[in-house]
Design a protein around this motif. Structure first.
Motif, PDB file in Angstrom:
ATOM      1  N   HIS A  17       0.845  -1.205   0.000  1.00 52.25           N
ATOM      2  CA  HIS A  17       0.000   0.000   0.000  1.00 52.25           C
ATOM      3  C   HIS A  17       0.877   1.251   0.000  1.00 52.25           C
ATOM      4  CE1 HIS A  17      -3.542  -2.526   1.031  1.00 52.25           C
ATOM      5  NE2 HIS A  17      -2.627  -3.230   1.677  1.00 52.25           N
ATOM      6  N   ASN A  18       1.803   1.309  -0.880  1.00 53.07           N
ATOM      7  CA  ASN A  18       2.643   2.497  -1.033  1.00 53.07           C
ATOM      8  C   ASN A  18       3.317   2.390  -2.391  1.00 53.07           C
ATOM      9  OD1 ASN A  18       5.345   1.334  -0.872  1.00 53.07           O
ATOM     10  ND2 ASN A  18       4.850   0.842   1.239  1.00 53.07           N
ATOM     11  N   GLY A  44       1.604   0.142  11.219  1.00 54.20           N
ATOM     12  CA  GLY A  44       0.875   0.420   9.974  1.00 54.20           C
ATOM     13  C   GLY A  44       1.322  -0.575   8.925  1.00 54.20           C
ATOM     14  N   ASP A  66      -1.890  -2.995  12.485  1.00 59.94           N
ATOM     15  CA  ASP A  66      -2.592  -2.162  11.498  1.00 59.94           C
ATOM     16  C   ASP A  66      -4.046  -1.981  11.900  1.00 59.94           C
ATOM     17  OD1 ASP A  66      -1.874  -1.200   8.444  1.00 59.94           O
ATOM     18  OD2 ASP A  66      -4.033  -1.490   8.760  1.00 59.94           O
ATOM     19  N   ASN A  94      -4.771   0.066  16.847  1.00 60.18           N
ATOM     20  CA  ASN A  94      -4.225   1.401  16.634  1.00 60.18           C
ATOM     21  C   ASN A  94      -2.764   1.384  17.070  1.00 60.18           C
ATOM     22  OD1 ASN A  94      -3.619   4.099  16.535  1.00 60.18           O
ATOM     23  ND2 ASN A  94      -5.467   4.765  17.619  1.00 60.18           N
ATOM     24  N   ALA A  95      -1.864   1.731  16.160  1.00 60.60           N
ATOM     25  CA  ALA A  95      -0.433   1.678  16.478  1.00 60.60           C
ATOM     26  C   ALA A  95       0.062   2.958  17.153  1.00 60.60           C
ATOM     27  CB  ALA A  95       0.369   1.406  15.213  1.00 60.60           C
ATOM     28  N   ILE A 110       6.088   2.521   7.488  1.00 57.33           N
ATOM     29  CA  ILE A 110       6.262   2.716   6.044  1.00 57.33           C
ATOM     30  C   ILE A 110       4.990   3.327   5.472  1.00 57.33           C
ATOM     31  CG2 ILE A 110       6.804   1.546   3.875  1.00 57.33           C
ATOM     32  CD1 ILE A 110       9.041   1.352   6.002  1.00 57.33           C
TER      33      ILE A 110
HETATM   34  N1  SAH Z   1       3.147  -0.141   5.547  1.00 53.11           N
HETATM   35  C1  SAH Z   1       2.124  -0.730   4.686  1.00 53.11           C
HETATM   36  C2  SAH Z   1       0.820   0.071   4.657  1.00 53.11           C
HETATM   37  C3  SAH Z   1       0.956   1.524   4.285  1.00 53.11           C
HETATM   38  S1  SAH Z   1      -0.610   2.325   4.040  1.00 53.11           S
HETATM   39  C4  SAH Z   1       2.659  -0.915   3.299  1.00 53.11           C
HETATM   40  O1  SAH Z   1       3.671  -0.303   2.981  1.00 53.11           O
HETATM   41  O2  SAH Z   1       2.050  -1.651   2.514  1.00 53.11           O
HETATM   42  C5  SAH Z   1      -0.976   2.970   5.638  1.00 53.11           C
HETATM   43  C6  SAH Z   1      -1.476   1.898   6.575  1.00 53.11           C
HETATM   44  O3  SAH Z   1      -1.640   2.486   7.860  1.00 53.11           O
HETATM   45  C7  SAH Z   1      -2.819   1.296   6.208  1.00 53.11           C
HETATM   46  O4  SAH Z   1      -2.666  -0.101   6.157  1.00 53.11           O
HETATM   47  C8  SAH Z   1      -3.752   1.711   7.334  1.00 53.11           C
HETATM   48  O5  SAH Z   1      -4.712   0.735   7.633  1.00 53.11           O
HETATM   49  C9  SAH Z   1      -2.773   1.894   8.465  1.00 53.11           C
HETATM   50  N2  SAH Z   1      -3.154   2.791   9.556  1.00 53.11           N
HETATM   51  C10 SAH Z   1      -3.695   4.025   9.478  1.00 53.11           C
HETATM   52  N3  SAH Z   1      -3.807   4.577  10.701  1.00 53.11           N
HETATM   53  C11 SAH Z   1      -3.319   3.652  11.581  1.00 53.11           C
HETATM   54  C12 SAH Z   1      -3.160   3.611  12.998  1.00 53.11           C
HETATM   55  N4  SAH Z   1      -3.515   4.635  13.768  1.00 53.11           N
HETATM   56  N5  SAH Z   1      -2.626   2.507  13.557  1.00 53.11           N
HETATM   57  C13 SAH Z   1      -2.263   1.440  12.785  1.00 53.11           C
HETATM   58  N6  SAH Z   1      -2.384   1.435  11.457  1.00 53.11           N
HETATM   59  C14 SAH Z   1      -2.898   2.510  10.846  1.00 53.11           C
END
Ligand code: SAH
Length: 255
Positions: A17-18, A44, A66, A94-95, A110
């Motif tokens: 997701h990036n 995340g 995540d 929630n992270a 990331i």
């Molecule tokens: N690191 C991953 C996802 C990046 S996208 C990759 O590179 O594929 C951003 C991610 O952050 C999403 O999966 C979303 O669900 C997550 N996210 C958003 N707010 C968050 C939070 N407060 N705690 C944990 N995850 C979160």
């Protein structure tokens, strides 16, 4: 607890997701010379592609957190699929403020630095879970070229996110300098490019179209259709030209 629905639709088929391709993710994993048994923390973690493929390719172990139940479920499936479910675990939560019980050798965030309230706050948060001499990985946008106006800056993200302002990101030399100001050394980096951005953004369009075909009566269909109609032009006009992205590997300055 969930993220806005649009992401669970438009990114439902994404493994990453990036704006990284699988090749760039593999390049980064190889560049870090990860040893078997290295412990990672990923805040995340999305659909878990980094932890799962690096567990397979380098024998790392680790935990991802995540907020999306869908992405977390996909991460668990991916771990099984790659035969690494005994090495990596994925937690739905929630992270923000998350500190690991066991310190990690590599602590990553990331493309989700809002979790720590920005780059500085996220580095500070990750450092709390990090072994002495450990690596921090930050995935973050920067300006490839400075937007001439705030309107151009706003065009660099879809309307479903918080509007972007010029001051939200730095140009690359300034971003690297900012790591130094926080007391960290940049020890590796892998950058996205326009083609790898396409794999992130353009991949959403077919997913949205397929979702619309399967869910024509859904209350949310209008929103998804509007996004599908406006996104391609917005993306090529602004984001693809102005926004860069990279993963930066940092170590606390010694001495
Ligand atoms: N690191 C991953 C996802 C990046 S996208 C990759 O590179 O594929 C951003 C991610 O952050 C999403 O999966 C979303 O669900 C997550 N996210 C958003 N707010 C968050 C939070 N407060 N705690 C944990 N995850 C979160």
């Amino acid at each position: 607890m969930d993220i806005p629905r649009i992401f669970n639709i438009s990114e439902s088929a994404h493994r990453i997701h990036n704006p990284f391709t699988p090749e760039k993710l593999a390049t980064l994993g190889a560049a870090l010379h990860l040893k078997p048994g290295v412990r990672m923390l990923d805040l995340g973690s999305g659909s878990g592609e980094m932890l799962c493929t690096w567990a397979r390719d380098h024998g790392i172990i680790g935990t991802g957190i995540d907020m999306s139940p869908l992405f977390t479920a996909q991460a668990k499936l991916r771990a099984k699929e790659l035969g690494v479910a005994n090495q990596v675990e994925f937690i739905h939560g929630n992270a923000a403020g998350y500190v690991a019980d066991k310190k990690a050798d590599v602590a990553a965030c990331i493309g989700a630095t809002w979790i720590g309230g920005g780059v500085a706050g996220t580095i500070h948060l990750l450092a709390k879970s990090l072994c002495a001499g450990g690596l921090i990985l930050i995935g973050e946008p920067y300006w490839r070229q400075l937007p001439p106006t705030e309107e151009v800056a706003r065009g660099c993200d879809s309307e479903h996110s918080e509007p972007i302002s010029i001051s939200d990101f730095l140009i690359l030399p300034e971003l690297l300098a900012s790591f130094g100001e926080l007391g960290y050394e940049l020890v590796e980096m892998v950058l996205a490019n326009q083609d790898s951005w396409d794999r992130y953004e353009a991949a959403k369009w077919l997913t949205m179209r397929r979702w619309l075909d399967a869910n024509p009566k859904d209350d949310f269909a209008k929103v998804v259709q509007a996004q599908l109609t406006s996104e391609p032009e917005r993306y090529v006009k602004y984001q693809r030209e102005y926004l860069g992205w990279g993963v930066f590997a940092l170590m606390a300055r010694g001495g």
